[in-house]
Design a protein around this motif. Sequence first.
Motif, PDB file in Angstrom:
ATOM      1  N   HIS A 129       0.834  -1.196   0.000  1.00  0.00           N
ATOM      2  CA  HIS A 129       0.000   0.000   0.000  1.00  0.00           C
ATOM      3  C   HIS A 129       0.873   1.252   0.000  1.00  0.00           C
ATOM      4  N   ASP A 130       1.896   1.266   0.855  1.00  0.00           N
ATOM      5  CA  ASP A 130       2.783   2.429   0.928  1.00  0.00           C
ATOM      6  C   ASP A 130       3.534   2.632  -0.386  1.00  0.00           C
ATOM      7  N   GLN A 131       4.006   1.539  -0.965  1.00  0.00           N
ATOM      8  CA  GLN A 131       4.792   1.665  -2.181  1.00  0.00           C
ATOM      9  C   GLN A 131       3.948   2.173  -3.340  1.00  0.00           C
ATOM     10  N   ALA A 132       2.678   1.817  -3.350  1.00  0.00           N
ATOM     11  CA  ALA A 132       1.794   2.338  -4.396  1.00  0.00           C
ATOM     12  C   ALA A 132       1.763   3.859  -4.357  1.00  0.00           C
ATOM     13  N   GLY A 133       1.805   4.432  -3.164  1.00  0.00           N
ATOM     14  CA  GLY A 133       1.860   5.882  -3.053  1.00  0.00           C
ATOM     15  C   GLY A 133       3.185   6.449  -3.510  1.00  0.00           C
ATOM     16  N   LEU A 134       4.271   5.780  -3.168  1.00  0.00           N
ATOM     17  CA  LEU A 134       5.594   6.256  -3.573  1.00  0.00           C
ATOM     18  C   LEU A 134       5.809   6.147  -5.077  1.00  0.00           C
ATOM     19  N   ASP A 135       5.086   5.264  -5.726  1.00  0.00           N
ATOM     20  CA  ASP A 135       5.268   5.061  -7.169  1.00  0.00           C
ATOM     21  C   ASP A 135       4.425   5.998  -8.023  1.00  0.00           C
ATOM     22  N   ARG A 136       3.647   6.876  -7.412  1.00  0.00           N
ATOM     23  CA  ARG A 136       2.831   7.808  -8.182  1.00  0.00           C
ATOM     24  C   ARG A 136       3.713   8.862  -8.856  1.00  0.00           C
ATOM     25  N   PRO A 137       3.263   9.397  -9.988  1.00  0.00           N
ATOM     26  CA  PRO A 137       4.054  10.438 -10.664  1.00  0.00           C
ATOM     27  C   PRO A 137       4.334  11.623  -9.731  1.00  0.00           C
ATOM     28  N   GLY A 138       5.574  12.086  -9.761  1.00  0.00           N
ATOM     29  CA  GLY A 138       5.960  13.241  -8.956  1.00  0.00           C
ATOM     30  C   GLY A 138       6.287  12.934  -7.515  1.00  0.00           C
ATOM     31  N   SER A 139       6.161  11.659  -7.113  1.00  0.00           N
ATOM     32  CA  SER A 139       6.376  11.316  -5.707  1.00  0.00           C
ATOM     33  C   SER A 139       7.811  11.581  -5.258  1.00  0.00           C
ATOM     34  N   SER A 140       8.782  11.261  -6.113  1.00  0.00           N
ATOM     35  CA  SER A 140      10.177  11.450  -5.711  1.00  0.00           C
ATOM     36  C   SER A 140      10.447  12.897  -5.335  1.00  0.00           C
ATOM     37  N   GLU A 141       9.948  13.833  -6.130  1.00  0.00           N
ATOM     38  CA  GLU A 141      10.177  15.252  -5.847  1.00  0.00           C
ATOM     39  C   GLU A 141       9.482  15.657  -4.546  1.00  0.00           C
ATOM     40  N   ARG A 142       8.281  15.145  -4.320  1.00  0.00           N
ATOM     41  CA  ARG A 142       7.558  15.483  -3.095  1.00  0.00           C
ATOM     42  C   ARG A 142       8.301  14.964  -1.865  1.00  0.00           C
ATOM     43  N   GLN A 143       8.711  13.703  -1.930  1.00  0.00           N
ATOM     44  CA  GLN A 143       9.371  13.111  -0.764  1.00  0.00           C
ATOM     45  C   GLN A 143      10.758  13.711  -0.524  1.00  0.00           C
ATOM     46  N   LEU A 144      11.483  13.997  -1.587  1.00  0.00           N
ATOM     47  CA  LEU A 144      12.800  14.622  -1.412  1.00  0.00           C
ATOM     48  C   LEU A 144      12.670  16.004  -0.789  1.00  0.00           C
ATOM     49  N   ALA A 145      11.627  16.735  -1.133  1.00  0.00           N
ATOM     50  CA  ALA A 145      11.409  18.043  -0.517  1.00  0.00           C
ATOM     51  C   ALA A 145      11.215  17.901   0.990  1.00  0.00           C
ATOM     52  N   LEU A 146      10.464  16.883   1.417  1.00  0.00           N
ATOM     53  CA  LEU A 146      10.271  16.672   2.853  1.00  0.00           C
ATOM     54  C   LEU A 146      11.546  16.167   3.513  1.00  0.00           C
ATOM     55  N   PHE A 147      12.320  15.328   2.825  1.00  0.00           N
ATOM     56  CA  PHE A 147      13.607  14.892   3.368  1.00  0.00           C
ATOM     57  C   PHE A 147      14.511  16.107   3.620  1.00  0.00           C
ATOM     58  N   ARG A 148      14.535  17.029   2.669  1.00  0.00           N
ATOM     59  CA  ARG A 148      15.373  18.225   2.857  1.00  0.00           C
ATOM     60  C   ARG A 148      14.865  19.063   4.029  1.00  0.00           C
ATOM     61  N   ASP A 149      13.560  19.164   4.146  1.00  0.00           N
ATOM     62  CA  ASP A 149      12.982  19.993   5.201  1.00  0.00           C
ATOM     63  C   ASP A 149      13.124  19.352   6.574  1.00  0.00           C
ATOM     64  N   TYR A 150      13.401  18.065   6.628  1.00  0.00           N
ATOM     65  CA  TYR A 150      13.480  17.375   7.919  1.00  0.00           C
ATOM     66  C   TYR A 150      14.547  17.979   8.823  1.00  0.00           C
ATOM     67  N   ARG A 151      15.526  18.630   8.251  1.00  0.00           N
ATOM     68  CA  ARG A 151      16.563  19.256   9.079  1.00  0.00           C
ATOM     69  C   ARG A 151      15.963  20.299  10.011  1.00  0.00           C
ATOM     70  N   HIS A 152      14.863  20.947   9.595  1.00  0.00           N
ATOM     71  CA  HIS A 152      14.215  21.924  10.459  1.00  0.00           C
ATOM     72  C   HIS A 152      13.533  21.251  11.648  1.00  0.00           C
ATOM     73  N   ASN A 153      13.169  19.988  11.498  1.00  0.00           N
ATOM     74  CA  ASN A 153      12.660  19.245  12.652  1.00  0.00           C
ATOM     75  C   ASN A 153      13.757  19.059  13.685  1.00  0.00           C
ATOM     76  N   VAL A 154      14.918  18.635  13.229  1.00  0.00           N
ATOM     77  CA  VAL A 154      16.046  18.436  14.150  1.00  0.00           C
ATOM     78  C   VAL A 154      16.401  19.747  14.834  1.00  0.00           C
ATOM     79  N   GLU A 155      16.382  20.835  14.084  1.00  0.00           N
ATOM     80  CA  GLU A 155      16.680  22.153  14.671  1.00  0.00           C
ATOM     81  C   GLU A 155      15.625  22.561  15.699  1.00  0.00           C
ATOM     82  N   SER A 156      14.427  21.992  15.596  1.00  0.00           N
ATOM     83  CA  SER A 156      13.340  22.324  16.519  1.00  0.00           C
ATOM     84  C   SER A 156      13.350  21.470  17.782  1.00  0.00           C
ATOM     85  N   TYR A 157      14.180  20.445  17.832  1.00  0.00           N
ATOM     86  CA  TYR A 157      14.187  19.572  19.006  1.00  0.00           C
ATOM     87  C   TYR A 157      14.314  20.345  20.321  1.00  0.00           C
ATOM     88  N   PRO A 158      15.238  21.312  20.461  1.00  0.00           N
ATOM     89  CA  PRO A 158      15.327  22.029  21.739  1.00  0.00           C
ATOM     90  C   PRO A 158      14.019  22.719  22.132  1.00  0.00           C
TER      91      PRO A 158
END
Length: 299
Positions: free
Chosen positions: A204-233
Amino acid sequence: MTAPAELSMPVPPLPAPADLLRVRYGRTTIDGLSVFHRSAGDPAAPAFVLLHGFPSSSHMFRELIPRLAGRFHVIAPDYIGFGHSDAPPVERFEYRFDRLAGIVATLLERLGVGRYHLYMQDYGGPVGMRLATAAPGRVLGLVFQNANAYLDGIGAPAREVFLPLWERGDEAGARQMLTAEMTRWQYTAGARNPDGLNPDAWLHDQAGLDRPGSSERQLALFRDYRHNVESYPAWQQYLRTQQPKTLVAWGRHDPIFIAAGAEAFRRDLEQPHIHYLESGHFALEEDVEAIAALIRSTF
Protein backbone atom coordinates in the motif's frame (compact mmCIF):
# COMPACT_ATOMS: atom_id res chain seq x y z
CA MET A 1 -57.46 16.34 17.05
CA THR A 2 -54.97 15.57 14.36
CA ALA A 3 -51.38 16.42 15.27
CA PRO A 4 -49.69 19.05 13.12
CA ALA A 5 -47.81 17.50 10.23
CA GLU A 6 -44.45 18.67 11.47
CA LEU A 7 -44.99 16.87 14.79
CA SER A 8 -46.07 13.62 13.18
CA MET A 9 -42.88 13.24 11.13
CA PRO A 10 -40.63 10.39 12.32
CA VAL A 11 -37.59 11.43 14.35
CA PRO A 12 -34.31 10.02 12.95
CA PRO A 13 -32.90 7.49 15.39
CA LEU A 14 -29.71 8.22 17.23
CA PRO A 15 -26.67 6.39 15.84
CA ALA A 16 -26.38 2.91 17.28
CA PRO A 17 -23.19 2.02 19.13
CA ALA A 18 -22.19 -0.27 16.28
CA ASP A 19 -22.48 2.64 13.83
CA LEU A 20 -20.24 4.80 16.02
CA LEU A 21 -17.59 2.10 16.20
CA ARG A 22 -17.55 1.54 12.46
CA VAL A 23 -14.71 3.31 10.61
CA ARG A 24 -15.94 6.25 8.56
CA TYR A 25 -14.15 7.85 5.61
CA GLY A 26 -14.28 11.55 4.82
CA ARG A 27 -12.80 14.31 2.70
CA THR A 28 -12.41 17.99 3.48
CA THR A 29 -11.23 20.63 1.03
CA ILE A 30 -8.52 22.86 2.50
CA ASP A 31 -6.70 25.47 0.42
CA GLY A 32 -8.21 23.87 -2.68
CA LEU A 33 -6.84 20.42 -1.78
CA SER A 34 -8.79 17.32 -0.80
CA VAL A 35 -7.69 15.98 2.60
CA PHE A 36 -8.75 12.41 3.37
CA HIS A 37 -9.31 11.11 6.89
CA ARG A 38 -10.60 8.04 8.68
CA SER A 39 -12.65 8.42 11.84
CA ALA A 40 -14.62 6.34 14.32
CA GLY A 41 -16.22 6.69 17.72
CA ASP A 42 -18.58 9.18 19.30
CA PRO A 43 -17.75 12.78 18.25
CA ALA A 44 -18.66 13.83 21.81
CA ALA A 45 -15.93 11.61 23.28
CA PRO A 46 -12.35 12.83 23.88
CA ALA A 47 -10.52 13.06 20.57
CA PHE A 48 -7.50 10.95 19.63
CA VAL A 49 -5.68 12.17 16.52
CA LEU A 50 -3.48 9.54 14.84
CA LEU A 51 -0.56 11.00 12.86
CA HIS A 52 1.15 8.64 10.46
CA GLY A 53 4.78 8.30 9.44
CA PHE A 54 6.77 7.90 6.24
CA PRO A 55 6.01 6.36 3.81
CA SER A 56 2.62 5.38 5.18
CA SER A 57 -0.78 7.01 5.64
CA SER A 58 -3.83 6.60 7.86
CA HIS A 59 -3.82 3.01 6.54
CA MET A 60 -1.21 2.19 9.20
CA PHE A 61 -3.90 2.73 11.85
CA ARG A 62 -6.47 0.42 10.27
CA GLU A 63 -6.28 -2.04 13.20
CA LEU A 64 -5.84 0.54 15.98
CA ILE A 65 -8.84 2.74 15.12
CA PRO A 66 -11.56 0.21 16.03
CA ARG A 67 -9.71 -0.69 19.24
CA LEU A 68 -9.88 2.92 20.45
CA ALA A 69 -13.28 3.90 19.06
CA GLY A 70 -15.24 2.58 22.03
CA ARG A 71 -13.66 5.24 24.26
CA PHE A 72 -12.39 8.01 21.98
CA HIS A 73 -13.37 9.97 18.90
CA VAL A 74 -10.56 8.80 16.63
CA ILE A 75 -9.40 10.86 13.63
CA ALA A 76 -6.59 9.72 11.33
CA PRO A 77 -5.75 12.08 8.43
CA ASP A 78 -3.60 11.50 5.37
CA TYR A 79 -1.12 14.33 4.87
CA ILE A 80 -1.03 16.10 1.53
CA GLY A 81 1.08 13.89 -0.76
CA PHE A 82 0.20 10.70 1.13
CA GLY A 83 -2.51 8.07 1.05
CA HIS A 84 -5.83 9.22 -0.39
CA SER A 85 -5.23 12.95 0.05
CA ASP A 86 -4.34 15.10 -2.93
CA ALA A 87 -0.71 15.01 -4.05
CA PRO A 88 -0.06 18.17 -6.08
CA PRO A 89 3.34 18.62 -7.75
CA VAL A 90 6.04 20.56 -5.91
CA GLU A 91 5.38 23.54 -8.19
CA ARG A 92 1.87 23.85 -6.69
CA PHE A 93 2.48 22.96 -3.04
CA GLU A 94 5.49 23.58 -0.82
CA TYR A 95 6.20 20.30 0.91
CA ARG A 96 7.30 21.38 4.38
CA PHE A 97 6.37 19.98 7.76
CA ASP A 98 4.89 23.26 8.92
CA ARG A 99 2.56 23.18 5.90
CA LEU A 100 1.50 19.60 6.68
CA ALA A 101 0.87 20.53 10.31
CA GLY A 102 -1.09 23.63 9.30
CA ILE A 103 -3.43 21.59 7.13
CA VAL A 104 -4.00 19.05 9.91
CA ALA A 105 -4.77 21.92 12.30
CA THR A 106 -7.31 23.32 9.84
CA LEU A 107 -8.87 19.88 9.37
CA LEU A 108 -9.35 19.50 13.13
CA GLU A 109 -10.92 22.95 13.29
CA ARG A 110 -13.31 22.09 10.46
CA LEU A 111 -14.26 18.85 12.23
CA GLY A 112 -14.97 20.76 15.43
CA VAL A 113 -12.16 19.12 17.39
CA GLY A 114 -10.92 21.62 19.96
CA ARG A 115 -8.86 19.45 22.31
CA TYR A 116 -7.17 16.18 21.52
CA HIS A 117 -4.66 13.48 22.29
CA LEU A 118 -1.95 13.02 19.68
CA TYR A 119 -0.53 9.67 18.57
CA MET A 120 2.72 10.31 16.69
CA GLN A 121 4.73 7.81 14.66
CA ASP A 122 7.80 8.82 12.60
CA TYR A 123 6.67 11.90 10.56
CA GLY A 124 3.80 12.18 13.02
CA GLY A 125 6.34 13.53 15.52
CA PRO A 126 7.21 16.75 13.66
CA VAL A 127 3.58 17.24 12.61
CA GLY A 128 2.21 16.61 16.09
CA MET A 129 4.83 18.60 17.97
CA ARG A 130 4.08 21.62 15.79
CA LEU A 131 0.42 21.29 16.79
CA ALA A 132 1.31 20.85 20.47
CA THR A 133 3.74 23.76 20.72
CA ALA A 134 1.44 26.08 18.77
CA ALA A 135 -1.54 25.40 21.05
CA PRO A 136 -0.48 23.70 24.31
CA GLY A 137 -3.90 24.20 25.86
CA ARG A 138 -5.49 21.90 23.31
CA VAL A 139 -3.34 18.88 24.16
CA LEU A 140 -4.92 16.22 26.37
CA GLY A 141 -1.98 13.83 26.07
CA LEU A 142 0.77 12.56 23.80
CA VAL A 143 1.81 9.17 22.46
CA PHE A 144 5.26 8.83 20.89
CA GLN A 145 5.61 5.57 18.96
CA ASN A 146 9.05 5.60 17.36
CA ALA A 147 8.77 9.34 16.80
CA ASN A 148 11.80 11.44 17.66
CA ALA A 149 12.22 14.59 19.70
CA TYR A 150 15.90 13.94 20.54
CA LEU A 151 19.10 13.49 18.56
CA ASP A 152 19.72 10.41 20.71
CA GLY A 153 17.03 8.56 18.78
CA ILE A 154 18.34 8.98 15.24
CA GLY A 155 19.89 5.68 14.17
CA ALA A 156 22.71 5.15 11.69
CA PRO A 157 20.48 4.37 8.67
CA ALA A 158 18.65 7.69 9.09
CA ARG A 159 21.89 9.62 9.51
CA GLU A 160 23.31 7.98 6.39
CA VAL A 161 20.32 9.21 4.39
CA PHE A 162 19.89 12.70 5.78
CA LEU A 163 23.38 14.01 6.46
CA PRO A 164 24.72 13.63 2.88
CA LEU A 165 21.51 15.23 1.58
CA TRP A 166 21.72 18.20 3.96
CA GLU A 167 25.47 18.73 3.86
CA ARG A 168 26.32 18.01 0.20
CA GLY A 169 23.02 17.77 -1.63
CA ASP A 170 23.75 14.08 -2.25
CA GLU A 171 20.37 12.48 -3.04
CA ALA A 172 21.54 8.88 -3.59
CA GLY A 173 20.62 7.56 -0.16
CA ALA A 174 17.37 9.53 -0.07
CA ARG A 175 16.25 8.15 -3.42
CA GLN A 176 17.09 4.64 -2.27
CA MET A 177 14.57 5.12 0.55
CA LEU A 178 11.81 5.40 -2.05
CA THR A 179 12.34 1.91 -3.49
CA ALA A 180 10.14 -1.11 -2.86
CA GLU A 181 13.04 -2.94 -1.22
CA MET A 182 13.54 -0.19 1.36
CA THR A 183 9.83 0.22 2.03
CA ARG A 184 9.60 -3.45 2.90
CA TRP A 185 12.77 -3.17 5.00
CA GLN A 186 11.24 -0.42 7.12
CA TYR A 187 8.51 -2.83 8.14
CA THR A 188 10.58 -5.98 8.58
CA ALA A 189 13.79 -4.62 10.17
CA GLY A 190 13.58 -5.30 13.89
CA ALA A 191 10.27 -7.17 13.67
CA ARG A 192 10.25 -10.28 15.83
CA ASN A 193 8.42 -12.28 13.15
CA PRO A 194 9.03 -10.64 9.74
CA ASP A 195 7.47 -13.55 7.86
CA GLY A 196 4.25 -13.12 9.82
CA LEU A 197 3.70 -9.49 8.80
CA ASN A 198 0.89 -8.61 6.43
CA PRO A 199 2.62 -7.56 3.18
CA ASP A 200 -0.39 -5.44 2.23
CA ALA A 201 1.06 -2.72 4.47
CA TRP A 202 4.22 -2.06 2.49
CA LEU A 203 2.55 -2.69 -0.86
CA HIS A 204 0.00 0.00 0.00
CA ASP A 205 2.78 2.43 0.93
CA GLN A 206 4.79 1.66 -2.18
CA ALA A 207 1.79 2.34 -4.40
CA GLY A 208 1.86 5.88 -3.05
CA LEU A 209 5.59 6.26 -3.57
CA ASP A 210 5.27 5.06 -7.17
CA ARG A 211 2.83 7.81 -8.18
CA PRO A 212 4.05 10.44 -10.66
CA GLY A 213 5.96 13.24 -8.96
CA SER A 214 6.38 11.32 -5.71
CA SER A 215 10.18 11.45 -5.71
CA GLU A 216 10.18 15.25 -5.85
CA ARG A 217 7.56 15.48 -3.09
CA GLN A 218 9.37 13.11 -0.76
CA LEU A 219 12.80 14.62 -1.41
CA ALA A 220 11.41 18.04 -0.52
CA LEU A 221 10.27 16.67 2.85
CA PHE A 222 13.61 14.89 3.37
CA ARG A 223 15.37 18.22 2.86
CA ASP A 224 12.98 19.99 5.20
CA TYR A 225 13.48 17.38 7.92
CA ARG A 226 16.56 19.26 9.08
CA HIS A 227 14.21 21.92 10.46
CA ASN A 228 12.66 19.25 12.65
CA VAL A 229 16.05 18.44 14.15
CA GLU A 230 16.68 22.15 14.67
CA SER A 231 13.34 22.32 16.52
CA TYR A 232 14.19 19.57 19.01
CA PRO A 233 15.33 22.03 21.74
CA ALA A 234 12.04 23.95 21.48
CA TRP A 235 10.03 20.72 21.65
CA GLN A 236 12.02 19.59 24.68
CA GLN A 237 11.35 22.95 26.34
CA TYR A 238 7.63 22.44 25.72
CA LEU A 239 7.79 19.02 27.39
CA ARG A 240 9.66 20.46 30.39
CA THR A 241 7.31 23.38 30.93
CA GLN A 242 3.95 21.81 30.02
CA GLN A 243 4.52 18.28 31.37
CA PRO A 244 1.79 16.72 29.18
CA LYS A 245 0.68 13.23 30.10
CA THR A 246 2.87 11.17 27.79
CA LEU A 247 3.03 7.54 26.74
CA VAL A 248 6.19 6.42 24.95
CA ALA A 249 5.48 3.08 23.23
CA TRP A 250 8.64 2.17 21.34
CA GLY A 251 9.58 -0.68 19.06
CA ARG A 252 12.83 -1.57 20.79
CA HIS A 253 14.56 -3.03 17.72
CA ASP A 254 13.87 -0.18 15.31
CA PRO A 255 17.18 0.62 13.53
CA ILE A 256 15.86 3.94 12.17
CA PHE A 257 14.68 5.61 15.38
CA ILE A 258 16.53 3.75 18.10
CA ALA A 259 15.56 3.04 21.70
CA ALA A 260 17.83 5.78 23.07
CA GLY A 261 15.25 8.22 21.71
CA ALA A 262 12.65 6.73 24.06
CA GLU A 263 14.92 6.91 27.10
CA ALA A 264 15.70 10.56 26.35
CA PHE A 265 12.17 11.60 27.34
CA ARG A 266 13.15 10.96 30.96
CA ARG A 267 15.31 14.10 30.81
CA ASP A 268 12.34 16.41 30.36
CA LEU A 269 9.24 14.60 31.59
CA GLU A 270 8.75 13.99 35.28
CA GLN A 271 6.43 10.99 34.86
CA PRO A 272 6.76 9.50 31.40
CA HIS A 273 5.08 6.17 30.76
CA ILE A 274 7.80 4.40 28.77
CA HIS A 275 7.11 0.92 27.43
CA TYR A 276 9.17 -1.13 25.01
CA LEU A 277 7.76 -3.50 22.43
CA GLU A 278 9.79 -6.36 20.98
CA SER A 279 9.26 -5.03 17.48
CA GLY A 280 10.54 -2.46 14.99
CA HIS A 281 9.64 0.87 13.41
CA PHE A 282 6.05 -0.06 12.52
CA ALA A 283 5.29 -1.71 15.85
CA LEU A 284 1.53 -1.57 15.27
CA GLU A 285 1.91 -4.36 12.71
CA GLU A 286 2.84 -6.77 15.51
CA ASP A 287 1.66 -5.14 18.72
CA VAL A 288 -1.59 -3.31 18.03
CA GLU A 289 -3.34 -5.06 20.93
CA ALA A 290 -0.60 -4.13 23.38
CA ILE A 291 -0.42 -0.52 22.19
CA ALA A 292 -4.19 -0.10 22.35
CA ALA A 293 -4.18 -1.49 25.89
CA LEU A 294 -1.40 0.93 26.90
CA ILE A 295 -3.37 3.85 25.50
CA ARG A 296 -6.57 2.82 27.31
CA SER A 297 -4.73 2.37 30.61
CA THR A 298 -2.77 5.65 30.35
CA PHE A 299 -5.47 8.10 29.21
